[in-house]
Design an enzyme around this catalytic site. Structure first.
Site, PDB file in Angstrom:
ATOM      1  N   GLU A  95      -0.641  95.864 111.516  1.00  0.00           N
ATOM      2  CA  GLU A  95      -1.332  97.126 111.223  1.00  0.00           C
ATOM      3  C   GLU A  95      -2.523  97.398 112.139  1.00  0.00           C
ATOM      4  OE1 GLU A  95      -0.476  97.591 106.485  1.00  0.00           O
ATOM      5  OE2 GLU A  95      -2.127  96.303 107.026  1.00  0.00           O
TER       6      GLU A  95
HETATM    7  C1  TNX Z   1       0.178  95.255 104.016  1.00  0.00           C
HETATM    8  S1  TNX Z   1       1.530  92.883 104.900  1.00  0.00           S
HETATM    9  C2  TNX Z   1      -0.708  94.423 104.682  1.00  0.00           C
HETATM   10  C3  TNX Z   1      -1.931  93.980 104.002  1.00  0.00           C
HETATM   11  C4  TNX Z   1      -2.077  94.601 102.639  1.00  0.00           C
HETATM   12  C5  TNX Z   1      -0.738  94.612 101.948  1.00  0.00           C
HETATM   13  C6  TNX Z   1      -0.781  95.082 100.540  1.00  0.00           C
HETATM   14  C7  TNX Z   1       0.582  92.959 106.001  1.00  0.00           C
HETATM   15  C8  TNX Z   1       0.884  92.098 107.090  1.00  0.00           C
HETATM   16  N1  TNX Z   1      -0.441  93.815 105.876  1.00  0.00           N
HETATM   17  O1  TNX Z   1      -3.057  94.245 104.788  1.00  0.00           O
HETATM   18  O2  TNX Z   1      -2.989  93.835 101.914  1.00  0.00           O
HETATM   19  O3  TNX Z   1       0.140  95.419 102.675  1.00  0.00           O
HETATM   20  O4  TNX Z   1       0.454  94.938  99.919  1.00  0.00           O
END
Ligand code: TNX
Length: 501
Positions: free
Chosen positions: A301
């Site tokens: 992300e």
């Molecule tokens: C996605 S999964 C994210 C996290 C959040 C999560 C909540 C991932 C690698 N990144 O930053 O906490 O979703 O479900």
């Protein structure tokens, strides 16, 4: 048969023998063979939890009512055999981990009435080498005692890795002497080096490897609170505004602690030498503190980071970790980075049926000499609600995740083109935006973490008569009694027929 219904993950081979069960007698002892002393001490504690009886430990001369723990010195890694009958119980481990898992199986066999072990012959070994859970200690912090409780819970289901998500926008949770401001200014609560060593040692004694994660270039707002020169300005997108409107909190402000739950707005400066000096300090210190083979570098992300910058960051951070003698693990997005260090492990967090090219990113790790860890978000993200009435949890992974959905998926079917040899294992993450206490952890993790554990440990459904939802559901129902005695505050899911105590 009743006690067999508490076996999770189901052993590779279970034969019910036509004999009377073994019954704990007043004289029953734990006999620890050569090399079995440490496991015997843990076995005594566990059996006391299950039966209320603290068995004495002796080192030889097994009598007819004893439980023998011994090392075979041969067999597949982490495997064990267990035989129970009227004349006693014998657990034989191929290695210390195998003996430890045999002892966990014994505890489940005793879970029925706390006194009897049915006459069985079990031969068991894991399907996947990496069987993990993840705890996010950044969104909410958990004290050492909660983490050691999570380690006990993971080990009871034969999981052997605990990934600690140590840093995120909301806080930096590991004190590092090379960069003290991280925890002085951007933590609130954190682990000291001594706390971390205590966690690592507690885990090692239970055959659990700690995998620390320090993510980047995104999820790094806290770094900018401590070292503003390393961070770019927050990128406030519509998605960040929408998450703020929905879940509350303020929009992120450069240099100010962040308490909301939006993601994807922060980025380290990827074109600055100061950032790579920082990463060398951080990962150098983390490598020295961590006996396990893996350091997780994040990479998910990074929505506020241009693609070239992202690739440069991933190239350099995976090179740094490799040079420190560790194997990097990264979230699947890092597979898009051209310069990824050879052998980096990719952690897939897309859906059971991939969307938006996530499977391609995961395959890139394999093409680059690495393997993948599967964490399909719509199956084993433990932070998803079970149903819309669940008070805790999120729903972004295709709505709530029932226990049944957490069980019904097959690892080799997730990423097309990835065969069994490309899959290092399975990990069930628990993100903690909505999770504040040890009881919250239990309520979201149990029973779904048991589904992840069975998929990680037990043979594929085609290779085992009891690897199916109907059988799993019944066996988890039987395990409730043991969880209750162990103080696990599991969710009484209506999908499961919980056996009366
Ligand atoms: C996605 S999964 C994210 C996290 C959040 C999560 C909540 C991932 C690698 N990144 O930053 O906490 O979703 O479900």
């Amino acid at each position: 048969m009743a006690a067999l219904t508490a076996l999770v993950p189901i052993p590779a081979s279970v034969t019910v023998d036509a004999a009377a069960p073994f019954t704990l007698a007043a004289s029953t002892r734990l006999i620890a063979g050569a090399g079995a002393g440490a496991t015997a001490a843990l076995a005594a504690q566990l059996i006391e939890t299950v039966t209320g009886r603290l068995l004495p430990i002796a080192s030889q001369d097994a009598g007819s009512a004893d439980i023998v723990l011994e090392m075979a010195g041969a067999g597949p890694a982490e495997s064990y055999r267990l035989r129970a009958g009227t004349d006693g119980v014998r657990v034989t481990g191929a290695d210390p981990a195998g003996l430890f898992y045999g002892m966990q199986t014994l505890a489940q066999l005793l879970a029925g009435d706390g006194r009897q072990v049915p006459a069985v012959t079990i031969a068991d070994a894991p399907r996947f080498a990496y069987r993990g859970a993840m705890l996010d200690v950044a969104r909410h912090f958990f004290p050492v005692a909660t983490v050691t409780g999570v380690i006990d819970r993971a080990a009871s289901l034969k999981l052997n890795h605990l990934h600690l998500h140590l840093t995120d926008d909301q806080g930096w949770r590991i004190r590092l002497s090379s960069r003290p401001k991280l925890t002085e200014q951007a933590a609130g609560e954190c682990y000291t080096a001594a706390d971390y060593a205590q966690i690592v040692d507690y885990a090692a004694a239970r055959h659990v490897t700690i995998v620390p994660e320090v993510g980047g270039p995104g999820h790094t707002h806290a770094v900018g609170v401590a070292y503003p020169e390393l961070a770019g300005a927050p990128v406030i997108t519509d998605a960040v505004r929408a998450a703020t409107a929905r879940f509350g909190g303020e929009l992120p402000v450069a240099g100010q602690p962040y308490r909301g739950v939006a993601v994807g707005f922060s980025s380290l400066r990827c074109d600055s030498d100061a950032t790579y000096d920082f990463l060398a300090d951080v990962f150098g210190e983390l490598a020295a503190m961590t006996p396990g083979p893996y350091l997780h570098v994040g990479g998910d992300e990074a929505l506020g980071t241009p693609a070239d910058d992202f690739a440069e960051y991933i190239r350099r951070v995976t090179a740094l970790v490799t040079a420190s003698g560790k194997t990097p693990i990264a979230w699947h997005e890092a597979g898009a980075a051209a310069g990824l260090a050879a052998g980096t492990i990719g952690q897939y967090w897309g859906f059971r049926t991939p969307r938006d090219g996530m499977d391609g990113h995961a395959r890139a790790f394999v093409a680059n000499g690495g393997r993948m860890i599967l964490s399909p978000a719509d199956a084993i993200y433990l932070d998803m609600k079970y149903d819309l009435d669940t008070p805790l949890g999120l729903t972004w992974a295709d709505g709530p995740t029932s226990v049944e959905r957490s069980y019904r998926w097959e690892p080799v079917d997730v990423v097309p083109g990835a065969g069994p040899a490309d899959i290092l294992g399975i990990e069930a993450p628990l993100w903690t935006e909505t999770v504040r206490t040890a009881a919250d952890i239990d309520a979201l993790a149990f029973p779904r973490v048991a589904a992840a554990a069975e998929i990680a440990w037990s043979p594929a459904p085609a290779d085992h008569p009891q690897r199916n939802w109907a059988s799993f559901r019944a066996r988890v129902g039987g395990l409730g009694a043991l969880w209750r005695r162990a103080g696990i505050d599991f969710f009484r899911s209506p999908e499961i027929d919980w056996e009366a105590p």
